[in-house]
Motif scaffolding. Structure first.
Motif, mmCIF file in Angstrom:
data_model
loop_
_atom_site.group_PDB
_atom_site.id
_atom_site.type_symbol
_atom_site.label_atom_id
_atom_site.label_comp_id
_atom_site.label_asym_id
_atom_site.label_seq_id
_atom_site.Cartn_x
_atom_site.Cartn_y
_atom_site.Cartn_z
ATOM 1 N N GLY A 1 54.400 121.405 84.462
ATOM 2 C CA GLY A 1 54.981 120.348 84.471
ATOM 3 C C GLY A 1 55.715 120.755 85.585
ATOM 4 N N ALA A 2 56.102 121.710 86.096
ATOM 5 C CA ALA A 2 56.578 122.476 87.778
ATOM 6 C C ALA A 2 55.801 121.701 88.822
ATOM 7 C CB ALA A 2 56.678 123.735 87.955
ATOM 8 N N LYS A 3 56.523 121.446 89.841
ATOM 9 C CA LYS A 3 55.675 120.418 91.070
ATOM 10 C C LYS A 3 55.662 122.004 92.397
ATOM 11 C CE LYS A 3 55.765 116.214 89.531
ATOM 12 N NZ LYS A 3 55.397 116.041 88.735
ATOM 13 N N SER A 4 56.426 123.005 92.147
ATOM 14 C CA SER A 4 56.984 124.360 92.964
ATOM 15 C C SER A 4 56.155 125.523 92.394
ATOM 16 C CB SER A 4 58.241 123.561 94.005
ATOM 17 O OG SER A 4 59.060 124.042 93.335
ATOM 18 N N ARG A 5 56.163 126.473 92.815
ATOM 19 C CA ARG A 5 56.391 128.160 92.235
ATOM 20 C C ARG A 5 58.370 128.252 91.638
ATOM 21 N NH1 ARG A 5 54.278 132.748 92.277
ATOM 22 N NH2 ARG A 5 55.418 134.945 91.520
ATOM 23 N N GLU A 6 59.169 127.691 92.911
ATOM 24 C CA GLU A 6 60.295 127.750 92.178
ATOM 25 C C GLU A 6 61.005 127.082 91.539
ATOM 26 O OE1 GLU A 6 58.920 128.996 96.896
ATOM 27 O OE2 GLU A 6 58.837 127.015 95.393
ATOM 28 N N LYS A 7 60.635 126.128 91.099
ATOM 29 C CA LYS A 7 60.780 125.249 90.158
ATOM 30 C C LYS A 7 60.665 126.109 88.781
ATOM 31 C CE LYS A 7 62.870 122.235 91.383
ATOM 32 N NZ LYS A 7 64.771 121.957 91.597
ATOM 33 N N ALA A 8 59.607 126.319 88.999
ATOM 34 C CA ALA A 8 58.737 127.205 87.116
ATOM 35 C C ALA A 8 59.632 128.551 87.369
ATOM 36 C CB ALA A 8 57.667 127.510 87.723
ATOM 37 N N ILE A 9 59.932 129.377 87.957
ATOM 38 C CA ILE A 9 60.853 130.654 88.749
ATOM 39 C C ILE A 9 62.462 129.660 87.639
ATOM 40 C CG2 ILE A 9 61.864 131.782 89.511
ATOM 41 C CD1 ILE A 9 59.158 132.260 91.759
ATOM 42 N N GLU A 10 62.718 129.396 88.519
ATOM 43 C CA GLU A 10 63.742 128.880 88.041
ATOM 44 C C GLU A 10 63.616 128.429 86.294
ATOM 45 O OE1 GLU A 10 67.329 124.624 88.891
ATOM 46 O OE2 GLU A 10 65.388 125.070 89.795
ATOM 47 N N GLY A 11 62.815 127.656 86.125
ATOM 48 C CA GLY A 11 62.918 126.769 84.352
ATOM 49 C C GLY A 11 62.973 128.421 84.255
ATOM 50 N N VAL A 12 61.978 129.585 84.135
ATOM 51 C CA VAL A 12 61.947 130.781 83.145
ATOM 52 C C VAL A 12 63.569 131.283 83.473
ATOM 53 C CG1 VAL A 12 61.139 133.030 83.485
ATOM 54 C CG2 VAL A 12 59.848 131.048 83.609
ATOM 55 N N GLU A 13 63.638 131.321 84.493
ATOM 56 C CA GLU A 13 65.843 132.007 84.472
ATOM 57 C C GLU A 13 66.708 131.213 83.876
ATOM 58 O OE1 GLU A 13 66.370 134.970 85.399
ATOM 59 O OE2 GLU A 13 64.202 135.629 87.217
ATOM 60 N N ASP B 1 60.708 137.125 88.278
ATOM 61 C CA ASP B 1 59.573 138.194 89.291
ATOM 62 C C ASP B 1 58.380 138.013 88.157
ATOM 63 O OD1 ASP B 1 61.691 138.349 90.806
ATOM 64 O OD2 ASP B 1 62.430 139.955 90.436
ATOM 65 N N THR B 2 58.531 138.100 86.397
ATOM 66 C CA THR B 2 57.298 138.316 86.128
ATOM 67 C C THR B 2 56.210 137.081 86.048
ATOM 68 O OG1 THR B 2 58.168 137.471 83.617
ATOM 69 C CG2 THR B 2 58.544 139.785 84.576
ATOM 70 N N LEU B 3 56.551 135.977 86.395
ATOM 71 C CA LEU B 3 55.863 135.537 87.192
ATOM 72 C C LEU B 3 54.471 135.076 87.505
ATOM 73 C CD1 LEU B 3 56.915 131.373 86.636
ATOM 74 C CD2 LEU B 3 56.028 131.503 88.808
ATOM 75 N N GLU B 4 53.570 134.315 86.686
ATOM 76 C CA GLU B 4 52.282 134.523 87.172
ATOM 77 C C GLU B 4 51.437 132.320 87.484
ATOM 78 O OE1 GLU B 4 49.575 136.781 86.953
ATOM 79 O OE2 GLU B 4 50.401 139.237 86.344
ATOM 80 N N ILE B 5 50.892 132.126 88.185
ATOM 81 C CA ILE B 5 50.520 131.223 88.306
ATOM 82 C C ILE B 5 49.082 131.249 88.141
ATOM 83 C CG2 ILE B 5 50.015 129.466 90.152
ATOM 84 C CD1 ILE B 5 52.774 129.682 91.532
ATOM 85 N N GLN B 6 48.661 130.255 87.052
ATOM 86 C CA GLN B 6 48.166 130.218 86.471
ATOM 87 C C GLN B 6 46.855 128.648 87.228
ATOM 88 O OE1 GLN B 6 46.949 133.129 84.496
ATOM 89 N NE2 GLN B 6 49.316 133.547 84.263
ATOM 90 N N ASN B 7 47.667 128.020 87.442
ATOM 91 C CA ASN B 7 46.878 126.987 87.619
ATOM 92 C C ASN B 7 47.216 125.569 88.566
ATOM 93 O OD1 ASN B 7 44.866 124.758 88.515
ATOM 94 N ND2 ASN B 7 45.167 124.079 85.503
ATOM 95 N N VAL B 8 47.189 125.506 89.532
ATOM 96 C CA VAL B 8 48.179 124.100 90.657
ATOM 97 C C VAL B 8 47.032 123.096 90.487
ATOM 98 C CG1 VAL B 8 49.223 123.881 92.233
ATOM 99 C CG2 VAL B 8 48.537 126.221 91.539
ATOM 100 N N VAL B 9 47.673 121.680 90.061
ATOM 101 C CA VAL B 9 47.056 120.785 89.997
ATOM 102 C C VAL B 9 47.680 119.823 91.078
ATOM 103 C CG1 VAL B 9 46.407 118.739 88.581
ATOM 104 C CG2 VAL B 9 46.369 120.771 87.852
#
Length: 187
Positions: free
Chosen positions: A160-172, A5-13
């Protein structure tokens, strides 16, 4: 609490292309606000303010967009560039085929971290930790396939995430592993 829930996207390439070569020198004079200096960088740089993003246009017709804060903003930025190219008489696809290359985001685990203990506990084969070189611990996950930078402050960066969901999953995943080591309290 979900640390995701604390995840903030900084940059999408993301990247796309138009399928043929471009004359960048000519394009730089026709596209107001663009920069082209082939001695310093092989692509034409086009910056936008709304949405805020930078697009790199290469002679091959490949286009890379960086600096967006969401996939939607990335798509909007690329569509603006396609519209501008089309207005200059350059044929472009009706719908750009956009590939998300990387999402960089940050999160906060909410407490200080003992990076020395984590380096040992998480397993030296997946960890890079050289505090004399870099103040963070680099942790490579296989599932999801992301790289997490952990800092003593409890702040983390996911790349290295390709989606917000994968980034959140990595955090968890990383929060759970650190908690299992007794190095993070989960309420």
């Amino acid at each position: 609490m979900s640390f995701g829930d604390t995840l903030e996207i900084q940059n999408v390439v993301g990247s796309t292309g138009i399928g043929f070569e471009l004359a960048l020198e000519e394009l730089s004079t026709d596209l107001p606000g663009s920069d082209y200096d082939p001695d310093n960088f092989p692509g034409l740089v086009y910056r936008m303010n709304d949405p805020k993003a930078t697009t790199l246009i290469f002679r091959s017709g490949k286009i890379v967009c960086t600096g967006s804060k969401s996939a939607e903003s990335l798509t909007e930025s690329i569509n603006i560039v396609f519209d501008k190219l089309e207005a200059l008489g350059i044929p472009v696809p009706d719908e750009p085929d956009i590939t998300i290359q990387n999402i960089v985001s940050s999160a906060d685990l909410g407490e200080s971290l003992n990076l020395n203990a984590m380096a040992i506990g998480l397993g030296l084969e997946d960890v890079e930790y050289e505090p004399e070189q870099f103040p963070g611990l680099v942790y490579r996950l296989d599932d999801p396939e992301v790289v997490i930078l952990l800092f003593g402050s409890g702040k983390i960066v996911v790349t290295g995430a390709k989606s917000r969901e994968k980034a959140i999953e990595g955090v968890e995943v990383v929060a759970s592993r650190i908690a299992d080591l007794g190095l993070l309290s989960i309420d």
